[in-house]
Design a protein around this motif. Structure first.
Motif, PDB file in Angstrom:
ATOM      1  N   ARG A  69      36.987  -6.548  12.001  1.00  0.00           N
ATOM      2  CA  ARG A  69      35.704  -7.244  11.933  1.00  0.00           C
ATOM      3  C   ARG A  69      35.619  -8.329  12.998  1.00  0.00           C
ATOM      4  O   ARG A  69      34.608  -8.459  13.691  1.00  0.00           O
ATOM      5  CB  ARG A  69      35.539  -7.870  10.536  1.00  0.00           C
ATOM      6  CG  ARG A  69      34.326  -8.771  10.403  1.00  0.00           C
ATOM      7  CD  ARG A  69      34.170  -9.309   9.004  1.00  0.00           C
ATOM      8  NE  ARG A  69      35.428  -9.760   8.424  1.00  0.00           N
ATOM      9  CZ  ARG A  69      35.489 -10.552   7.335  1.00  0.00           C
ATOM     10  NH1 ARG A  69      34.383 -10.949   6.755  1.00  0.00           N
ATOM     11  NH2 ARG A  69      36.654 -10.916   6.859  1.00  0.00           N
ATOM     12  N   GLY A  91      29.270  -7.123  13.217  1.00  0.00           N
ATOM     13  CA  GLY A  91      30.487  -7.914  13.116  1.00  0.00           C
ATOM     14  C   GLY A  91      30.594  -8.652  11.796  1.00  0.00           C
ATOM     15  O   GLY A  91      31.689  -8.859  11.269  1.00  0.00           O
ATOM     16  N   TYR A 130      31.035  -5.528   8.830  1.00  0.00           N
ATOM     17  CA  TYR A 130      32.103  -4.525   8.919  1.00  0.00           C
ATOM     18  C   TYR A 130      33.360  -4.995   8.187  1.00  0.00           C
ATOM     19  O   TYR A 130      33.699  -6.184   8.190  1.00  0.00           O
ATOM     20  CB  TYR A 130      32.440  -4.246  10.385  1.00  0.00           C
ATOM     21  CG  TYR A 130      33.507  -3.190  10.558  1.00  0.00           C
ATOM     22  CD1 TYR A 130      33.207  -1.841  10.385  1.00  0.00           C
ATOM     23  CD2 TYR A 130      34.819  -3.550  10.851  1.00  0.00           C
ATOM     24  CE1 TYR A 130      34.189  -0.874  10.519  1.00  0.00           C
ATOM     25  CE2 TYR A 130      35.806  -2.587  10.991  1.00  0.00           C
ATOM     26  CZ  TYR A 130      35.488  -1.252  10.825  1.00  0.00           C
ATOM     27  OH  TYR A 130      36.464  -0.298  10.955  1.00  0.00           O
ATOM     28  N   ARG A 131      34.060  -4.043   7.557  1.00  0.00           N
ATOM     29  CA  ARG A 131      35.321  -4.321   6.880  1.00  0.00           C
ATOM     30  C   ARG A 131      36.336  -3.243   7.221  1.00  0.00           C
ATOM     31  O   ARG A 131      35.983  -2.104   7.462  1.00  0.00           O
ATOM     32  CB  ARG A 131      35.130  -4.370   5.350  1.00  0.00           C
ATOM     33  CG  ARG A 131      34.233  -5.492   4.860  1.00  0.00           C
ATOM     34  CD  ARG A 131      34.855  -6.858   5.116  1.00  0.00           C
ATOM     35  NE  ARG A 131      34.042  -7.932   4.567  1.00  0.00           N
ATOM     36  CZ  ARG A 131      33.043  -8.523   5.198  1.00  0.00           C
ATOM     37  NH1 ARG A 131      32.692  -8.126   6.418  1.00  0.00           N
ATOM     38  NH2 ARG A 131      32.375  -9.505   4.633  1.00  0.00           N
TER      39      ARG A 131
END
Length: 401
Positions: A73, A180, A183-184
């Motif tokens: 991330r 950004g 997201y994981r």
């Protein structure tokens, strides 16, 4: 639920790639406007693009190592911001030197995002679906490039190329905050999680160098890349200067080429899985043979032949010459194991981008000196030689980690 999360994360990776590519591929669509205002030759403008890829190439391997060690991330966020900030400054640059430096800085983010995406796909998707997922992620590259090709010439004519670049910077910044921020990483075992102790870079490089088929692919990668960068950097100039196509229409034709490339990135993965499962090299050989055919057709095309013919040839060119990346990334990454996927892809990009760095200068110099016929003929020759070398099957090596 797990699969829904996987596809959601893939959508975020694609969105980030689309935004990144809209900045990475703005040079070709804006070439007529920037060359005219800066009063530079095609070879000098090619050097601007080369600066972009020099920095990206230098960043590729360190970014791959980072992708294997830190949360994706934060690296995704950093990549996109590293593109957005220099682009915003580029909109105010007044000299060729300043444009070249800022183009190089833009390469920082572009040189790292593929490693984040490749690792994410390999982590979120099982082996039977990775090629499809990787192909879909790679379409983000061409979709962003296609959007830039279609939108930027018109925006540059209406608002000026500097405002067009500033708008792209804003889009990339928004994508940085969105993809950004959301997201994981996939939930993984301890053996593949970021931060696990891994073999050193020297040990991994030794494994690569002892793998002769792998080395052959690395040595061919810059020449394969040359075929791609020639199209994205000079197609609009070729259309406006030799084929007498208006700039806006030329940008739309380049957009069609890039959309064909997006389709090709998925299609060649499916073709390779179905018909070349035991010999990926021969699938790449077919890609390069068709690329040579398309480049030869561009070289032989009469001046002012009309947009229909050049558009049809461009579709074949884009489908082949820019459709191989996803397949190659999967083969390379899986050959070393998921835990080192980022490092493997970084090494591949590091070598392949030699073609991205030297290609624009070489093609531009040929176009300046001998004309576009010789420039496209050089691409056809290189692609044909790659096809001949690749026809011998390249076995997949067992993972090194």
């Amino acid at each position: 639920m797990a699969w829904r999360n996987a596809w959601t994360m893939l959508a975020l990776l694609i969105a980030g790639q689309v935004a990144m590519s809209s900045g990475a591929y703005l040079w070709g669509p804006l070439a007529p406007f920037m060359v005219a205002e800066l009063d530079v030759s095609k070879a000098q403008f090619g050097a601007v693009q080369s600066a972009f890829y020099v920095v990206g190439a230098l960043m590729a391997l360190p970014a791959g190592v980072l992708a294997d060690r830190i949360d994706g991330r934060w690296l995704l966020l950093a990549c996109l911001l590293a593109m957005a900030v220099p682009l915003a400054l580029l909109s105010r640059a007044g000299t060729l030197a300043a444009v070249t430096v800022l183009a190089g800085l833009c390469g920082l983010g572009n040189g790292a995002i593929n490693q984040v995406g490749a690792r994410g796909v390999l982590h979120w998707f099982p082996p039977r679906r990775r090629a499809t997922a990787m192909g879909l992620r790679q379409t983000g590259n061409m979709l962003g490039a296609a959007l830039a090709a279609v939108a930027l010439p018109g925006l540059a004519q209406w608002l000026g190329w500097r405002t067009a670049v500033l708008l792209v910077a804003a889009v990339v910044a928004i994508a940085a905050l969105a993809s950004g921020g959301l997201y994981r990483e996939a939930p993984l075992g301890a053996d593949a999680a970021p931060g696990r102790v891994r073999p050193g870079l020297r040990a991994v490089a030794g494994q690569f160098l002892r793998n002769r088929p792998f080395v052959r692919l690395l040595l061919l990668a810059p020449f394969i890349a040359y075929a791609q960068i020639a199209m994205t950097t000079f197609f609009v100039l070729f259309l406006t200067e030799r084929q007498q196509v208006p700039a806006a229409l030329a940008g739309s034709l380049l957009g069609g080429v890039l959309l064909a490339a997006a389709v090709g990135r998925v299609a060649w993965g499916v073709i390779a899985d179905r018909f070349f499962a035991r010999s990926r090299g021969r699938c790449l050989a077919l890609v390069m043979a068709l690329t040579a055919l398309a480049a030869a057709a561009l070289a032989l095309l009469p001046a002012a032949a009309g947009p229909w013919w050049v558009g049809m040839i461009g579709l074949l060119y884009g489908f082949c010459a820019m459709g191989w990346q996803g397949l190659l990334m999967v083969v390379i990454a899986e050959s070393v194991g998921i835990a080192l996927a980022g490092t493997a892809v970084g090494l591949l990009i590091n070598v392949a981008w030699v073609g991205f760095v030297l290609g624009p200068v070489a093609f531009g110099a040929l176009a300046d000196g001998l004309g576009y016929v010789s420039a496209w003929a050089s691409v056809a020759t290189v692609a044909a030689l790659c096809a001949l070398v690749l026809w011998r099957p390249v076995p997949v090596s067992p993972p090194v980690a």
